[in-house]
Scaffold this active site. Structure first.
Site: not given
Ligand code: GLC
Length: 627
Positions: A315, A518
């Site tokens: 991530d 988030e």
């Molecule tokens: C974010 C998320 C993830 C996402 C990634 C790219 O922090 O946790 O779900 O795909 O970053 O945006």
């Protein structure tokens, strides 16, 4: 990776044989022809495995490590991609080109791709984006209901259509990779990402997530796999993102045994069987061990036991959380844990130098690097990127937000609505001969209606944290839908603050949560907002029967208020097609949605995981003709 290196050797022998055969063949032709023979890896008629091996044999260590990093679009140039052999680029939430149109996106992505195609070996990048409820970064794209609503709809065939439509809109911007679907099964709705989960029930998550993977990626074994208007998926976040204590985003899983966690691995097993080609790792930890550094979970469970042959992606800056402040130690542990692609938006050059140093000092083996690069290249070959690296301009011309896709979204909206109360059959509303009062700013605001991950990361406004904008993107609000559905002698009035309800036959009051994404959605209290309580009280004082629509990313605590409501509908975050809500309010279609989450009476039940006596149980939902 014992198993892999044996395979690597077998494929190498096969490749040498094929090479010898083709040279021999060429030898028998005139030598000029032999000179122009296409390199094995550029020959689409040869097996992917051979093409990967041939290419890897020609790559330097720098070129191999370059394939393993994914910078954010704002921190990399076309020259960087060419000079460092970068493997992938992403748009983070809301990271959009100057011109936020399909053409603008396709031109931006192709510009990056030109750097890759003019590198020494011409290895194309794969460009990734979060298309998590439609192609949600792009202005005027169709925005689907967030997953919590699709869980209530519980229609796998519809999910496949949603996947296909989303893939078409993603390819219309020249992109072939989406960080979706989320396969979390949130167990504590205090979590800010609850709405990204189809359900608290991992079985339902597996069923729906698998269906959407098939829609996004196409059929696993057909030649057309991942070609044309299909995209590579990234099932996420492996594993246990929705199991953290108190629902804390990126928190620690401490309340589940290994055996119980198996239940939450099952959706990944199903989606991998359906062909999912990348897996994104969760930020969270299990008993204090960051999953980004968990070799058992990534290499033993995901790659070996589940037989996952695609690539594992971190991530966004996830690896750095393993050993806070020590970039080198964090990269060492996450590479050795089995992560293949590193979403390091800004410090990607540091990743390149540190990783090379780790290999040269034998702290990371060449086998591990080869495993990662083999997996990344295989997915690129499967995706047809070597043959079609640039945007398909016919798809770009088709654009986003097509009427066909809006119809699919409208079907999803109406099937996602859950009728929880309907006293004296106040629903359905009457198409003709009724005076309807629509109350609340959230009834007529696309920013509220689409929620997080829309146009910007936090949603609601193009500017992070801006007030939700009524005209954020093209679509119909719930109020628009009611006006569109009402017959000619049905009167529809509107008031953002609820004044003026007296004298109407029925009031439709829309309340709910502001957009968030988030950790910004983590809550300790899920009671209604004061602004909504004030709105409800104002309309209640008029004595007009109330139909309350809750537009939220999760169940909220309504126990004290719901007794005053004549009807109550969970609308979730419906997206751009407000007509779909009116479709069931007016009885054009019956309500069919069923809760995919338990609806608690109070915060104590949430904090103690007490599902014994909820306000509404999972699976509950009325139809308009009563139960
Ligand atoms: C974010 C998320 C993830 C996402 C990634 C790219 O922090 O946790 O779900 O795909 O970053 O945006």
């Amino acid at each position: 990776m014992k198993r892999h290196s044996t395979m690597y050797k077998v494929l190498t022998c096969l490749m040498i044989f094929a090479l010898a055969f083709s040279v021999n063949l060429a030898g028998s032709k005139n030598s000029a022809e032999a000179k122009v023979r296409t390199p094995i890896y550029k020959n689409p008629d040869l097996p992917v495995g051979l093409r990967v091996i041939d290419l890897m044999h020609q790559m330097t260590l720098d070129e191999k490590i370059g394939q393993m990093v994914q910078p954010e679009r704002t921190s990399v140039t076309q020259d960087d991609i060419r000079n460092y052999g970068i493997g992938s680029v992403l748009s983070g939430g809301g990271s959009v080109p100057q011109q936020n149109t399909p053409q603008g996106w396709a031109d931006m992505v192709d510009n990056f791709q030109k750097g890759a195609m003019t590198s020494r070996l011409g290895i194309p990048i794969i460009y990734g984006v979060d298309a998590v409820h439609g192609h949600n970064n792009v202005k005027d794209a169709v925005i689907l209901p967030h997953n919590i609503g699709l869980g209530a709809a519980n229609d796998p065939a519809l999910m496949k259509k949603i996947g296909s439509a989303t893939a078409e809109e993603v390819r219309a911007t020249g992109i072939s990779y989406t960080f979706a679907p989320c396969l979390c099964a949130p167990q504590n709705i205090r979590w800010g990402r609850t709405y990204e989960g189809y359900s608290e029930d991992p079985k339902l998550v597996g069923k729906l997530g698998t269906a959407v993977v098939k829609g996004l990626q196409g059929n696993k074994n057909s030649k057309g796999f991942l070609k044309g208007d299909k995209v590579v998926t990234s099932i996420k976040h492996f594993v246990g993102d929705g199991l953290t204590k108190n629902g804390q985003d990126q928190g620690n899983v401490t309340e589940y045994s290994d055996k119980e966690i198996q239940k939450f691995i099952k959706p990944y097993q199903k989606a991998i069987k359906a062909g999912a080609r990348t897996v994104m790792v969760t930020y969270s930890s299990i008993n204090g061990l960051k999953t980004h550094g968990d070799r058992h979970m990534i290499t033993d469970v995901l790659k070996r036991d589940l037989g996952f042959t695609g690539f594992v992606i971190s991530d966004y800056n996830g690896p750095q959380q393993i050993v806070p402040g020590d970039f080198r130690a964090s990269m060492k542990q996450s590479i050795n844990a089995g992560i293949d692609m590193f979403m390091i938006p800004n410090d990607w050059k540091q990743f390149l130098t540190v990783t090379k140093d780790l290999v040269q000092k034998k702290e990371v083996s060449m086998d591990r690097i080869d495993d990662a690069v083999y997996r990344i290249l295989r997915v690129k070959f499967e995706n047809g990127l070597f043959e079609e690296p640039y945007a398909d301009r016919e798809l770009v011309a088709k654009g986003v937000g097509t009427q066909e896709h809006r119809e699919i979204a409208r079907e999803a909206v109406r099937k996602s609505q859950v009728l929880l109360k309907n006293k004296n059959k106040v629903l359905p509303l009457k198409k003709n001969g009724q005076r309807i009062f629509v109350a609340g700013k959230k009834a007529d605001n696309m920013g509220y209606q689409t929620g997080g991950w829309t146009i910007s990361w936090q949603g609601g406004s193009p500017n992070w944290g801006g007030a939700p904008e009524a005209d954020l993107t093209k679509g119909t609000t719930i109020y628009d839908g009611i006006k569109n559905a009402a017959g000619k002698n049905t009167k529809v009035d509107y008031s953002a603050d609820g004044s003026g309800a007296a004298g109407h036959d029925v009031a439709v009051v829309v309340i709910g949560e502001p957009p968030y994404a988030e950790m910004f959605g983590d809550r300790t209290d899920l009671g209604l907002l004061q602004e909504d309580i004030d709105l409800l009280n104002k309309v209640k004082a008029s004595g007009v029967p109330m139909v309350v629509l809750l537009q939220s990313g999760r169940p909220m605590i309504v126990t004290d208020q719901v007794k005053d409501w004549d009807a109550f509908v969970a609308s979730w975050l419906p997206g751009t097609e407000g007509d779909g809500v009116a479709d069931v309010l007016f009885g054009k279609y019956q309500f069919t949605g069923k809760l995919s989450y338990t609806w608690p009476r109070n915060m104590t039940q949430i904090n103690t995981h007490d599902k014994s006596n909820p306000l509404y149980p999972i699976g509950y939902g009325l139809t308009t003709k009563g139960k």
